[in-house]
Design a protein around this motif. Structure first.
Motif, short mmCIF file in Angstrom:
data_model
loop_
_atom_site.label_atom_id
_atom_site.label_comp_id
_atom_site.label_asym_id
_atom_site.label_seq_id
_atom_site.Cartn_x
_atom_site.Cartn_y
_atom_site.Cartn_z
N LEU A 212 0.83 -1.21 0.00
CA LEU A 212 0.00 0.00 0.00
C LEU A 212 0.87 1.26 0.00
N TYR A 279 -6.07 7.35 -0.79
CA TYR A 279 -5.11 6.34 -0.36
C TYR A 279 -4.90 6.37 1.15
N LEU A 283 -5.23 3.41 3.76
CA LEU A 283 -4.11 3.03 4.61
C LEU A 283 -4.52 3.01 6.08
#
Lengths: 290, 426
Positions: A212, A279, A283
């Motif tokens: 990630l 993102y 995360l």
């Protein structure tokens, strides 16, 4: 709050102040200035500097060159990042299995990553040379016009970017693989897990956070890609490799439309921020479940 | 693009502050001029010697020369940032001819008219003078010259009893004949620059002129004759379709095409004078086999005329030492200053016509008289402050026509519509 806590807090603020000041001076101020510029018609060669509000944004909304640049940027990002992750992961797994010459392999991987991107671009200029280039020779002496064919140029750039940054993903994954204790694999073997099962239920889940992070870094980098296309194709042929950053550069520094160019820069910035926020959300959730 | 790190920025800031202090201290005493220029390639650097000579004849003046980054785009960017930011960190600048009117209109250049008269510019090529003047004022002193020319393989043309083509139509015939007889699959007909960049605009502008039209008319209209312009673009695309030019010219720049021709892989090449020095090097496969001609015209159009380019010298309007800076510009542009550019191995050509007959220069570059004749009749690209805006707008459209993403007509209409929108703010 006790007096002691207050004093601690003051000391903390004092310690953090230089960083905040530097960051504010170096990123917040220029950022706001660009936003302010984007609301103006500012072209020094015309002696023009006037406030136009959202005019530039309205023009960009119906500007085919803008939409083309957005499309090129997104295609480049999705394709190059996807390939980099898959190939980087594969390379890391291969490295893990490798017994001999692992150091040499790592060093060779690093080489591509360590080259400045302008050098990479020049390298690929020769690799893609229509008659003498290695790529065409390897393809059986074809004369594919890699950088001059509107159907191939973007693919050629994506391949160059993958070559250059796949090692970054590979090394990140490899570093994580080294920290997985051997007992885990041993236990899996005892439980009768095959290779595939080991990969899907042990290796990949443990690699997830690293993947990630790699995804975040690579996506943000790819969205701002500039040097490869600028050196290799200049955005051509027919604008098929013109990304948002190249379009912004051309407007800002080549045609001196400081207001208009800034507007493109702001749009590009918004796009990057949106993706980054998405993102970071993923995360954080991944961190909570891990 | 990656942002520089914070420590690097701090170091830079510190250096800037320090250099600012240094300059203030100098203001009262002796004069230090800063001369910004591109690196000049060659076995010896002609600039350092010239500057020492200038200092010797101007007591109290020292000149610091600072090299710019290599690419033209980066140089332009450097100038834009520094001149718009109004920082007087340099006094004299070397700039591409196509930037002169733009910088002049922006108010960044010192008007040289009080010092440099028209008579003083008379010994330079007319195209160079045209590019140095804007709005009836002189903004730059011409320094070096570039002109689009046609290179041909003299040995191949002689073998088949041909003379250099005067029209593109004749060139196509010759190229097809030679390729058919030579039966060499690696021999291409004609190479030119078709990549989406400034070089493509030079090639297209020459085709427009040969077809009897222009990119920008004298009365300020963009693409005044779409019909002829479309025909010119269609002809260029046709060169690829007929196999006279290889498909890769759509990604070809100066160096890619120069190398291919230099390796003996083409009959004709449209390029600039710098290439000739390289063709004549001792280890060159085409040494002694290359001829120089004017770029071709078109049957039913006009005679062929090359575009000009090169670099001029100008003075930063914010300079604190105008007199000394102007003196330096005039010295570098003088016959003495330009003669240094004709030394062996320096691939720059002077703008002073007399130097093309200079015995020492001709000995170093035997083909100089030929370039003289071609540069004398050549024309600059449109001399307008809007040139870069026009050029960067038409580049993707010209490219689109060449790679068949759009028909020539549609590509030109798109270019015209966009330019009318951009130039509406005039």
């Amino acid at each position: 709050m006790t007096a002691r806590q207050r004093a601690d807090r003051r000391a903390g603020l004092a310690f953090v102040a230089p960083a905040v000041l530097v960051l504010a001076g170096l990123s917040l101020y220029p950022g706001l200035w660009v936003l302010w510029l984007s609301l103006q018609q500012r072209i020094p060669i015309f002696g023009i500097a006037r406030f136009v509000g959202i005019d530039h944004y309205a023009f960009l909304a119906s500007d085919p060159r803008m939409w083309n640049a957005v499309r090129v940027t997104l295609v480049f990002t999705v394709a190059s990042v996807a390939l980099e992750l898959v190939l980087g992961l594969t390379a890391a797994l291969a490295l893990q299995r490798q017994r001999l010459g692992r150091r040499i392999a790592v060093a060779l991987l690093l080489l591509a990553w360590a080259l400045p991107s302008v050098v990479t671009a020049k390298l690929f200029e020769w690799l893609y040379h229509p008659s003498a280039g290695l790529v065409n020779v390897l393809l059986g002496g074809r004369t594919l016009n890699w950088l001059g064919d509107p159907g191939l140029a973007l693919a050629g750039l994506i391949a160059a970017d993958v070559w250059r940054t796949m090692p970054f993903v590979a090394l990140l994954c490899y570093a994580r693989l080294l920290t997985i204790p051997g007992e885990v694999y041993e236990a899996a073997r005892v439980d009768g897990a095959g290779r595939l099962a080991t990969l899907t239920s042990i290796t990949l889940p443990l690699l997830r956070p690293v993947l990630l992070i790699a995804l975040l870094f690579r996506t943000l980098d790819a969205l701002r890609a500039f040097d490869l296309m600028f050196v290799l194709t200049g955005g051509g042929p027919a604008g098929t490799t013109e990304t948002l950053t190249v379009y912004a550069y051309r407007s800002l520094f080549q045609t001196l439309q400081l207001g208009f160019g800034s507007a493109i820069g702001v749009v590009s910035f918004m796009l990057v921020m949106l993706v980054a926020a998405a993102y970071l959300g993923v995360l954080r959730r991944a961190g909570a479940t891990a | 693009m990656r942002l520089p790190s914070i420590p690097a920025v701090l170091v830079l800031l510190a250096l800037l502050l320090l250099s600012g202090c240094a300059e203030r201290r100098e203001a009262g005493g002796p004069v230090t001029l800063v001369f910004k220029h591109a690196k000049i390639f060659g076995p010896t650097d002609p600039i350092a010697g010239l500057l020492r000579e200038f200092e010797a004849s101007h007591p109290g003046v020292t000149v610091r020369s600072e090299e710019l980054t290599w690419t033209s785009d980066e140089q332009h960017q450097f100038y834009v940032i520094n001149l718009e930011g109004a920082t007087p960190t340099f006094d004299v600048l070397m700039l591409d001819v196509i930037w002169v009117p733009e910088f002049a209109q922006a108010g960044w250049l010192l008007d040289l008219s009080p010092w440099v008269t028209r008579e003083e510019l008379a010994p330079h090529f007319p195209a160079a003078v045209a590019a140095a003047t804007w709005g009836d004022r002189v903004w730059g002193v011409p320094w070096n010259m570039n002109v689009g020319v046609l290179y041909y393989r003299a040995d191949l043309l002689a073998k088949y009893g041909l003379t250099p083509p005067r029209t593109w139509e004749a060139l196509v015939e010759q190229a097809e004949l030679i390729r058919a007889r030579e039966r060499d699959p690696k021999l291409d007909g004609v190479l030119w620059q078709g990549k989406q960049y400034e070089g493509l605009v030079c090639n297209v502008v020459e085709q427009f002129w040969a077809s009897g039209t222009a990119l920008f008319s004298d009365d300020g209209r963009v693409l005044p004759d779409l019909e002829r312009a479309a025909a010119a673009l269609a002809f260029m695309r046709g060169l690829i379709d007929r196999g006279v030019s290889p498909g890769w010219v759509t990604a070809g720049d100066e160096e890619l095409t120069r190398r291919a021709f230099g390796d003996g892989r083409a009959v004709f090449l449209r390029s600039w004078p710098y290439a000739m020095d390289l063709f004549e090097q001792a280890d060159s496969p085409v040494r002694g086999r290359v001829g120089i001609a004017a770029v071709p015209g078109h049957v039913g159009g006009a005679a062929g005329v090359g575009t000009t380019g090169g670099f001029h010298l100008a003075v930063n309007r914010r300079t604190r030492h105008a007199e000394a800076a102007v003196a330096l510009v005039r010295f570098l542009g003088s016959e003495r200053g330009q003669r240094a550019l004709t030394a062996a191995g320096v691939a720059l050509y002077p703008t002073r016509t007399a130097l093309y007959q200079d015995p020492a220069a001709v000995q170093a570059h035997p083909y100089m008289p030929r370039f003289h004749d071609l540069a004398l009749v050549a024309r600059p690209r449109p001399v307008t402050p809007y040139y870069l805006m026009i050029s960067t707008t038409v580049q993707p459209e010209f490219s689109a026509a060449l790679v068949r993403v759009k028909t020539p007509r549609v590509a030109l209409e798109h270019a015209q519509r966009r330019l009318e929108h951009l130039l509406a703010v005039r």
